[in-house]
Design an enzyme around this catalytic site. Structure first.
Site, PDB file in Angstrom:
ATOM      1  N   ASP A  36     -24.148   2.532 -32.408  1.00  0.00           N
ATOM      2  CA  ASP A  36     -25.375   2.602 -31.608  1.00  0.00           C
ATOM      3  C   ASP A  36     -25.639   4.058 -31.231  1.00  0.00           C
ATOM      4  O   ASP A  36     -24.792   4.702 -30.606  1.00  0.00           O
ATOM      5  CB  ASP A  36     -25.215   1.755 -30.346  1.00  0.00           C
TER       6      ASP A  36
ATOM      7  N   GLU B  29     -14.869  -5.723 -33.816  1.00  0.00           N
ATOM      8  CA  GLU B  29     -16.275  -6.057 -33.559  1.00  0.00           C
ATOM      9  C   GLU B  29     -16.348  -7.090 -32.423  1.00  0.00           C
ATOM     10  O   GLU B  29     -15.528  -8.006 -32.360  1.00  0.00           O
ATOM     11  CB  GLU B  29     -16.923  -6.629 -34.824  1.00  0.00           C
TER      12      GLU B  29
END
Length: 237
Positions: A142, A92
């Site tokens: 996303d 991340e």
């Protein structure tokens, strides 16, 4: 030593790479900042070059699952807690999310997680050895919903080819999204790669496995009335 022309080509390739994420803002809380300073050195995969040695990283020979883009990490620590005989690497780039996960790892006394604060695709390509992962999980990336942005979606033919090289035979690739168009795209790309076999009884999507915790983005999607799509594919031998 890498020849100069090859090193230049590799650098140019990385420069041309289309990122699937945007570095978002967001301030670290005091606790998250402390976690980044005090806990990350304990849980990090490190910043060295070359493929990781999982045995050295975790101190054991257990199977390793990679999660790309873990968000705030709530699903990550829950999966690690309920599967103590597996090791997990979470990737991340959003620092508040990393800090949040670190605090939970400390609170829950979880030791089978390591964290990489890097681009997930680059990490997979440069730090993970061939046929070394038991699984790869990508939950609610996303969706880049506008058509002109579809090239920024992480799930592309090249990415799935890379997964096929890094996941051991019998390993599982698990994607989830609440965007139908992206789910259809994921399904098409995975089915085009002969290294993977769809585990869906209907040839498309699977029900959410009971062990997969519901993520923050999944809850938001459900509030908006989105259907959730889970894709589970087996790496053929």
């Amino acid at each position: 030593m890498i020849p100069a022309d090859l090193a230049k080509a590799q650098a140019e390739g990385r420069a041309r790479q289309v990122r699937s994420f945007v570095l978002r803002g967001g301030r670290l809380t005091e606790g998250q900042q402390r976690a980044m300073e005090e806990l990350l050195p304990r849980y990090t995969t490190g910043s060295g070059k070359g493929c990781l040695s999982f045995a050295e990283l975790f101190g054991n020979a257990r199977a390793v699952v990679l999660e790309i883009g873990f968000g705030n990490g709530d699903a990550t620590w829950q999966m690690a807690r309920q599967s103590p005989r597996e090791n997990f690497i979470g990737v991340e780039v959003h620092k508040p999310g990393v800090g949040h996960l670190l605090l939970n790892l400390q609170e829950q006394a979880i030791e089978n997680v390591r964290i990489a604060c890097e681009d997930g695709v680059v990490f997979l390509r440069e730090r993970i050895a061939a046929s070394s992962l038991e699984g790869v999980r990508l939950f609610f990336p996303d969706p880049w919903p506008k058509k002109r942005h579809h090239k920024r979606r992480i799930v592309q033919t090249e990415f799935v080819t890379l997964l096929a090289e890094r996941v051991v035979a019998g390993g599982i690739v698990h994607f989830a999204t609440d965007w139908q168009n992206y789910a259809e795209h994921m399904l098409e790309v995975l089915q085009q790669n002969p290294a993977f076999e769809n585990l869906s009884d209907t040839g498309d999507y699977c029900s959410r496995p009971t062990w997969r915790p519901m993520t923050k983005y999944e809850k938001r999607g459900k509030r908006l009335g989105h259907e959730v799509y889970d894709l589970l594919f087996l790496r053929r031998s």
